[in-house]
Write a protein that holds these residues in place. Structure first.
Motif, PDB file in Angstrom:
ATOM      1  N   VAL A  19      40.138  48.915  35.665  1.00  0.00           N
ATOM      2  CA  VAL A  19      40.390  48.334  36.987  1.00  0.00           C
ATOM      3  C   VAL A  19      40.687  49.489  37.944  1.00  0.00           C
ATOM      4  O   VAL A  19      41.395  50.435  37.595  1.00  0.00           O
ATOM      5  CB  VAL A  19      41.586  47.361  36.953  1.00  0.00           C
ATOM      6  CG1 VAL A  19      41.924  46.870  38.366  1.00  0.00           C
ATOM      7  CG2 VAL A  19      41.285  46.187  36.024  1.00  0.00           C
ATOM      8  N   GLU A  30      40.763  45.758  45.355  1.00  0.00           N
ATOM      9  CA  GLU A  30      40.344  46.023  43.976  1.00  0.00           C
ATOM     10  C   GLU A  30      38.835  46.174  43.952  1.00  0.00           C
ATOM     11  O   GLU A  30      38.094  45.248  44.288  1.00  0.00           O
ATOM     12  CB  GLU A  30      40.785  44.887  43.054  1.00  0.00           C
ATOM     13  CG  GLU A  30      40.553  45.196  41.578  1.00  0.00           C
ATOM     14  CD  GLU A  30      41.229  44.199  40.652  1.00  0.00           C
ATOM     15  OE1 GLU A  30      42.475  44.215  40.593  1.00  0.00           O
ATOM     16  OE2 GLU A  30      40.508  43.397  40.031  1.00  0.00           O
ATOM     17  N   HIS A  33      36.701  45.471  38.518  1.00  0.00           N
ATOM     18  CA  HIS A  33      37.451  44.350  37.942  1.00  0.00           C
ATOM     19  C   HIS A  33      37.206  44.288  36.435  1.00  0.00           C
ATOM     20  O   HIS A  33      36.336  43.552  35.966  1.00  0.00           O
ATOM     21  CB  HIS A  33      37.012  43.021  38.578  1.00  0.00           C
ATOM     22  CG  HIS A  33      36.934  43.065  40.083  1.00  0.00           C
ATOM     23  ND1 HIS A  33      38.038  43.082  40.891  1.00  0.00           N
ATOM     24  CD2 HIS A  33      35.861  43.105  40.909  1.00  0.00           C
ATOM     25  CE1 HIS A  33      37.666  43.122  42.160  1.00  0.00           C
ATOM     26  NE2 HIS A  33      36.336  43.134  42.197  1.00  0.00           N
TER      27      HIS A  33
END
Length: 656
Positions: A19, A30, A33
């Protein structure tokens, strides 16, 4: 194809639930993932995705340019999270070879020097890395363009230089970020052909691309979308089964002590080219250091020269002398002549112990005539011991004697300046001068003495017997001062006290002062030393100002060369290497400025000496000035260098 989950050979690269988050202010985004991926040694992998999909971020993590926010990354079975910044730099240097879409070559270096950069940080000797760089560029068809800067190479040629740089330290894993994105079709095909050739030789090749045509040339295609792997064609069977050929390339250079120190010649060469890149700015930067160093050299030479001149003058008068003057110490008399000293005082002093000679002196301004020449000078009426006490011998003729004094003889001795003014180059001995209607026969000329501490010419003077001067010329009965020569300087303080007690008893009041020439010498030495230090401090301040200019320019240089710093980190430079590079550049600036400043200071000193100014050149001030320049470069270059060394490689590379 064997099951990718149960390979017979361990993967070279293993990503588990990777991540990556980026935080800007209070916003956290983010980008990756939970990426899980395995790449085996010898694979040719294409990671494909649209712009913004996270593929470049993934490449930076694989190449140890960036760290994941979460997850686990194993490289050859070792957890990368356990490695510090220096160990990561070593990995980038010895394991990975980066090929960038925009080439990221150093603009002020030749093709050969660009290729050498990774080996510099690996500690490979200069001759060895040069030969290896030549061999790689020749292999890639650039053997005739080794000394070309990037600006004289085409896009395809620049990308070949980038590939050669990636291979310089072995390049076990080649990470190519859009390697054909900035090239025309023909050049793009040449680059892809080179990547295939490297793959056949055993390199693991990972290509980041958005072009399906480029991706199709790989053995394995991994599609990434919105930070997730959406498709993976799987590893090649030979990779999983361990049938990867051995790399035919030379072993990467072993790291030795040189890893901790940059190649000095390469660092200095880089610094000089950085200076040449902007001549006007370089001149302004050097100017502050040049002025500072030149000022230190010149100011200290002037200060030491003035100090030495004063000390020489005092020593020429004699350090075994006591000078008695009329007037109370510390009292300033205005508008009247002080007449408290008389010849009887001198006669009384002569009877004291430890007194060698006593020289009473009466002075006044007079007009001297010799033929049709009239000249204004200073008359000194004194005793025959004058030349002995003042260490002032006669050059021609003789000085008057006690017989002349007792007989009120009309004789005179001239100083060199007065003799030349009245008689030129002719011999004045035996000729006559007229002073206040008194004819005086010249019996001698003294040797040159020079100026006194006040700058007055001591050679511009006429000397006559004390009795002759007082009775025949001036009519004065008092003395301007009495010079006392002592026998034993160790007893000078006691002799001075005895004179003071004697005169106090005779005058019944303190209307005189006695000066010790040794004490005066020490006082003047201390005063001149203070003046010299003050001049040096002023000059050092200008050097500090120049150092601030160096720091400002270095900060600008760091900002302008941020991308270059990122490139150096990508090819294996540690933070220490970057720090040392920019400190070296600051030292080079100050060294060049210091050398020019020293030369300029010496020229100023030479001109001043030619014009008659007292100067004294010694080695310590020059060394002090030059060392101060180097210290200035070190101190004021550290902050910009520290800032450069603290840059994040990914952020630095992405800087426009």
């Amino acid at each position: 194809m064997p099951d990718a989950e149960t390979p017979t050979v361990a993967p070279l690269i293993e990503l588990h639930d990777i991540v990556k988050r980026f935080t800007q202010g209070e916003i956290t985004v983010e980008v990756l993932h939970g990426i899980s991926l395995s790449i085996w040694a010898g694979e040719f992998v294409a990671i494909m995705g649209a712009s913004g999909s996270g593929k470049t971020t993934l490449m930076n993590i694989i190449g140890c340019m960036d760290r994941p926010s979460a997850g686990r990354y194993l490289l050859a079975g070792r957890d990368v999270a356990e490695l510090d910044a220096d160990a990561l730099a070593q990995l980038r240097r010895s394991t990975f070879g980066f090929i960038f879409q925009r080439y990221n070559l150093l603009s002020n270096a030749t093709a050969l020097e660009n290729v050498e950069v990774p080996a510099i940080y690996a500690g490979l000797p200069a001759a060895a890395r040069r030969e290896r760089a030549k061999a790689l560029l020749t292999r890639l068809g650039l053997g005739e363009r080794l000394d070309y800067p990037p600006s004289r190479l085409s896009g395809g040629q620049q990308q070949r230089v980038s590939i050669a740089r990636a291979l310089m330290n072995g390049g076990r894993v080649i990470l190519a970020d859009e390697p054909t994105g900035a090239l025309d079709t023909a050049s793009g095909k040449e680059v892809m052909a080179l990547l295939h050739e490297l793959h056949r030789e055993g390199h693991t090749v990972v290509v980041i691309t958005h072009d399906p045509n480029v991706a199709r040339e790989a053995q394995r295609i991994i599609r990434i979308q919105d930070g997730r792997i959406v498709e993976d064609s799987g590893p090649a069977p030979e990779a999983v089964e361990g049938r990867v050929p051995t790399l035919p390339l030379a072993e990467p250079p072993r790291e030795g002590h040189a890893v901790l120190m940059l190649d000095v010649a390469a660092s200095v060469r880089t610094a000089l080219r950085a200076l040449q890149a902007n001549p006007l700015r370089t001149l302004l930067t050097l100017l502050g250091v040049m002025i500072g160093v030149g000022s230190v050299v010149a100011m200290l030479a002037f200060g030491n020269g003035a100090r030495q001149k004063v000390l020489d003058q005092i020593q020429a008068m004699g350090t075994n002398l006591l000078v008695v003057r009329p007037g109370a110490p510390g009292v300033r008399y205005v508008g009247s002549t002080i007449t408290t000293l008389v010849v009887a005082d001198a006669e009384a002093i002569a009877r004291l112990p430890n007194v060698e000679h006593v020289v009473p002196q009466s002075t006044s301004a007079v007009t001297v005539r010799a033929g049709n020449i009239t000249y204004t000078t200073s008359l000194t009426a004194t005793s025959p011991e004058y030349t002995l006490a003042n260490a002032w011998p006669v050059a021609v003729g003789t000085f008057f004697t006690q017989t002349h004094v007792q007989g009120y003889a009309p004789v005179a001795v001239l100083g060199q300046t007065t003799a030349q003014a009245l008689f030129g180059t002719a011999n004045p001995i035996g000729r006559y001068v007229l002073i206040n209607n008194t004819p005086l026969r010249i019996i001698g000329v003294l040797t040159p003495k020079g100026a006194d501490m006040m700058g007055n010419d001591r050679d511009d003077m006429v000397f006559v017997p004390l009795t002759t001067g007082q009775a025949r010329i001036t009519g004065q009965t008092w003395l301007r001062f009495i010079t006392v020569e002592v026998r034993d300087t160790a007893l000078m303080a006691a002799t001075q006290a005895a004179i003071e007690q004697l005169l106090l008893k005779r005058h019944r009041t303190l209307d005189f002062q006695v000066r010790n020439m040794t004490a005066l010498l020490e006082q003047q030495a201390e005063t001149q030393q203070t003046l010299t230090l003050l001049l040096g401090a002023v000059a050092l301040i200008s050097l500090v100002v120049g150092g601030i200019g160096v720091m400002n320019i270095m900060l600008v240089s760091v900002t302008e060369r941020t991308r270059e710093i990122g490139v150096r980190m990508a090819v294996g430079a540690r933070a220490f290497h970057i720090l040392l590079q920019f400190v070296t550049e600051a030292l080079v600036v100050c060294t060049v400025g210091g050398l020019i400043g020293v030369a300029g200071g010496l020229i100023v000193i030479a001109v001043a000496a030619w014009l008659g100014t007292a100067v004294l050149i010694t080695v310590p001030p020059i060394l002090l000035a030059f060392t101060s320049a180097l210290a200035t470069g070190l101190v004021f270059g550290y902050l910009p260098a520290k800032r450069a060394a603290s840059l994040d490689p990914v952020v630095a590379l992405s800087t426009e």
